[in-house]
Scaffold this active site. Sequence first.
Site, PDB file in Angstrom:
ATOM      1  CE  LYS A 198      -4.116   1.373   2.653  1.00  0.00           C
ATOM      2  NZ  LYS A 198      -5.067   0.802   3.605  1.00  0.00           N
ATOM      3  CG  ASP A 251     -14.197   1.634   5.425  1.00  0.00           C
ATOM      4  OD1 ASP A 251     -15.431   1.616   5.188  1.00  0.00           O
ATOM      5  OD2 ASP A 251     -13.362   1.889   4.550  1.00  0.00           O
TER       6      ASP A 251
HETATM    7  N1  LIG Z   1      -3.268  -7.805   1.193  1.00  0.00           N
HETATM    8  C1  LIG Z   1      -3.907  -7.627   0.041  1.00  0.00           C
HETATM    9  N2  LIG Z   1      -3.914  -8.589  -0.903  1.00  0.00           N
HETATM   10  C2  LIG Z   1      -4.579  -8.401  -2.078  1.00  0.00           C
HETATM   11  N3  LIG Z   1      -5.269  -7.285  -2.394  1.00  0.00           N
HETATM   12  C3  LIG Z   1      -5.295  -6.289  -1.492  1.00  0.00           C
HETATM   13  C4  LIG Z   1      -4.610  -6.397  -0.227  1.00  0.00           C
HETATM   14  N4  LIG Z   1      -4.821  -5.252   0.460  1.00  0.00           N
HETATM   15  C5  LIG Z   1      -5.594  -4.481  -0.319  1.00  0.00           C
HETATM   16  N5  LIG Z   1      -5.886  -5.081  -1.491  1.00  0.00           N
HETATM   17  C6  LIG Z   1      -6.739  -4.563  -2.582  1.00  0.00           C
HETATM   18  O1  LIG Z   1      -6.652  -3.143  -2.599  1.00  0.00           O
HETATM   19  C7  LIG Z   1      -7.944  -2.563  -2.320  1.00  0.00           C
HETATM   20  C8  LIG Z   1      -7.744  -1.305  -1.509  1.00  0.00           C
HETATM   21  O2  LIG Z   1      -7.105  -1.633  -0.274  1.00  0.00           O
HETATM   22  P1  LIG Z   1      -7.374  -0.840   1.071  1.00  0.00           P
HETATM   23  O3  LIG Z   1      -8.841  -0.936   1.379  1.00  0.00           O
HETATM   24  O4  LIG Z   1      -6.443  -1.294   2.127  1.00  0.00           O
HETATM   25  O5  LIG Z   1      -6.991   0.630   0.606  1.00  0.00           O
HETATM   26  P2  LIG Z   1      -7.730   1.991   0.884  1.00  0.00           P
HETATM   27  O6  LIG Z   1      -6.910   3.058   0.231  1.00  0.00           O
HETATM   28  O7  LIG Z   1      -7.967   2.126   2.333  1.00  0.00           O
HETATM   29  O8  LIG Z   1      -9.094   1.774   0.091  1.00  0.00           O
HETATM   30  P3  LIG Z   1     -10.555   2.363   0.414  1.00  0.00           P
HETATM   31  O9  LIG Z   1     -10.484   3.811   0.154  1.00  0.00           O
HETATM   32  O10 LIG Z   1     -11.415   1.637  -0.582  1.00  0.00           O
HETATM   33  O11 LIG Z   1     -10.895   2.022   1.837  1.00  0.00           O
HETATM   34  C9  LIG Z   1      -8.740  -3.672  -1.626  1.00  0.00           C
HETATM   35  O12 LIG Z   1     -10.137  -3.576  -1.816  1.00  0.00           O
HETATM   36  C10 LIG Z   1      -8.191  -4.925  -2.296  1.00  0.00           C
HETATM   37  O13 LIG Z   1      -8.858  -5.172  -3.518  1.00  0.00           O
END
Ligand SMILES: Nc1ncnc2c1ncn2[C@@H]1O[C@H](COP(=O)(O)OP(=O)(O)OP(=O)(O)O)[C@@H](O)[C@H]1O
Length: 514
Positions: free
Chosen positions: A157, A255
């Site tokens: 991330k 969330d």
């Molecule tokens: N460990 C992982 N393995 C595979 N895919 C992942 C993983 N972590 C996240 N993802 C993918 O990335 C997407 C976004 O991840 P995450 O929710 O952590 O980010 P975010 O920026 O907080 O997103 P949001 O704004 O939607 O809450 C997830 O819905 C998933 O599809």
Amino acid sequence: MEETGRERKAAGPPPWAPTKSTVFRSYAAAVVGDRAEAPSARGNGVAARSSNLRAVRKRPIVARLTRDIVQTFEKCNPEFNYVDSLNPKHFLTTPAVPVHNDGLDNANSDLILYVNLELVNKKSDRRYIVEEMLGQGTFGQVAKCWDAETNSYVAVKVIKNQPAFYQQAIMEVSLLSMLNDKFDPDDQHHIVRMLDFFPWKNHLCITFEMLGHNLYELLKKNNLRGLQLQFVRTFSRQILDALIVMKGAGIIHCDLKPENILITPKVNSAAGVKVIDFGSACMEGKTIYSYIQSRYYRSPEVLLGYPYTTAIDMWSFGCIVAELYIGLPLFPGASEYDVLSRMIEMVGGQPPDDLLREAKNTRKFFKHAGSIYPGNEAHDGLRSSYRILTEDEVEARDSKKPKIGKWYFPRGRLDRLIFSYPWKNLNEEAEKEDCLALVDFLRGLVEFDPNKRWSPLQASYHPFITGEAFTGPYEPFRETPVIPVGRAATVDHNPGGGHWLAAGLSPQVVSWKH
Ligand SMILES: Nc1ncnc2c1ncn2[C@@H]1O[C@H](COP(=O)(O)OP(=O)(O)OP(=O)(O)O)[C@@H](O)[C@H]1O
């Protein structure tokens, strides 16, 4: 307040097969169109490329030729002159136009990711090679990367280069390391593992174990018809397990939604899930934000601006369990007013009067009727001095109509929806009993009063979860003395695991065969 953040793009209608009910068909199509989804770069081209790369890694001769390809070309043609900067990059980030951070970031402060870009933890010299985009969200981007040290894939991330997002990401790192190391050291409780974190070019990068599709993607693959009850049970059990540990740690996820529950690679061919995205999480008793949770999964107390606890995750959990069964969001309201109206109509009842008296936003949604409101058919003979505003009353006050989404399935109560759901074949007695158990299970989760809503541990003993015969409405054991939140001078939030002790249990005691 209308939604501003957390808006996601429409995913387009599903490939809908011949149906039993056009009502349900149009509902599903519209819900997919309405529900915003993070733009995913899992396009065919990317998938094909990643499988090619994997093939390259596995075959040493090919790997050698590929690695030395420049030299090979130079041998073939002495005039061949390779210049790295002219190599076309395959960009994964959109937009990929350089704006900030010496041209490394786009206008949204996202690091511009491209295939084969290296993200390096300078302290350990560990390198992560970007391969494809998994998701672009509020806090940044998640990319599938190759970890050359362990020869495995990880999800990295990459947080946006902005102080607020950095601060919140630090929170995610600290809460998740506490959960991983202290509360789930043996990785038994369905919470994603964080593997590494490091700064790279003014971006915080957090490395996670690589997981599979999220539950929303799974539902879409199934044409939004819902999952078989055995999967609903297994996934619910595992999410509950994670929620028990989170409550024990005093952590509110804030969330919980199908997009944040990912399928784990199969172990012994058993299906499994893990909870991800602690980017909005906070400690119970130290809540800062009031605008939290994704709209469809937002609890009544958050909508109403009332002090919240881990109980808000149980509300979202209830919405997720129902969605896994019916395949569609339970309260897909187009506005907060619409969500609240749907809750009242489908669940029956409304938040208790003392909550409404103290909540900050009550006047946005309710009218104080002064005397006892005698209720009506839709409200089960409810007696309250508040009643929800009509659409006309909201319009008269705000000078604009509240946004109301379509009702694509017959309006009515949740139990009726579950029993009349056209994709399920409730012929067998056992299936009917399972459905009764599911309806009773949901009753304790989508409970308006956060102090009466079941805790994860209480819910974990419900026959729907344990698989015991369902003989009648479940009465949970009494966990801790109930001190109504927001209605007492001091509140024991049990931040350090008191919850377990009160129940006479340790986190290890509650485990199921998956
Ligand atoms: N460990 C992982 N393995 C595979 N895919 C992942 C993983 N972590 C996240 N993802 C993918 O990335 C997407 C976004 O991840 P995450 O929710 O952590 O980010 P975010 O920026 O907080 O997103 P949001 O704004 O939607 O809450 C997830 O819905 C998933 O599809």
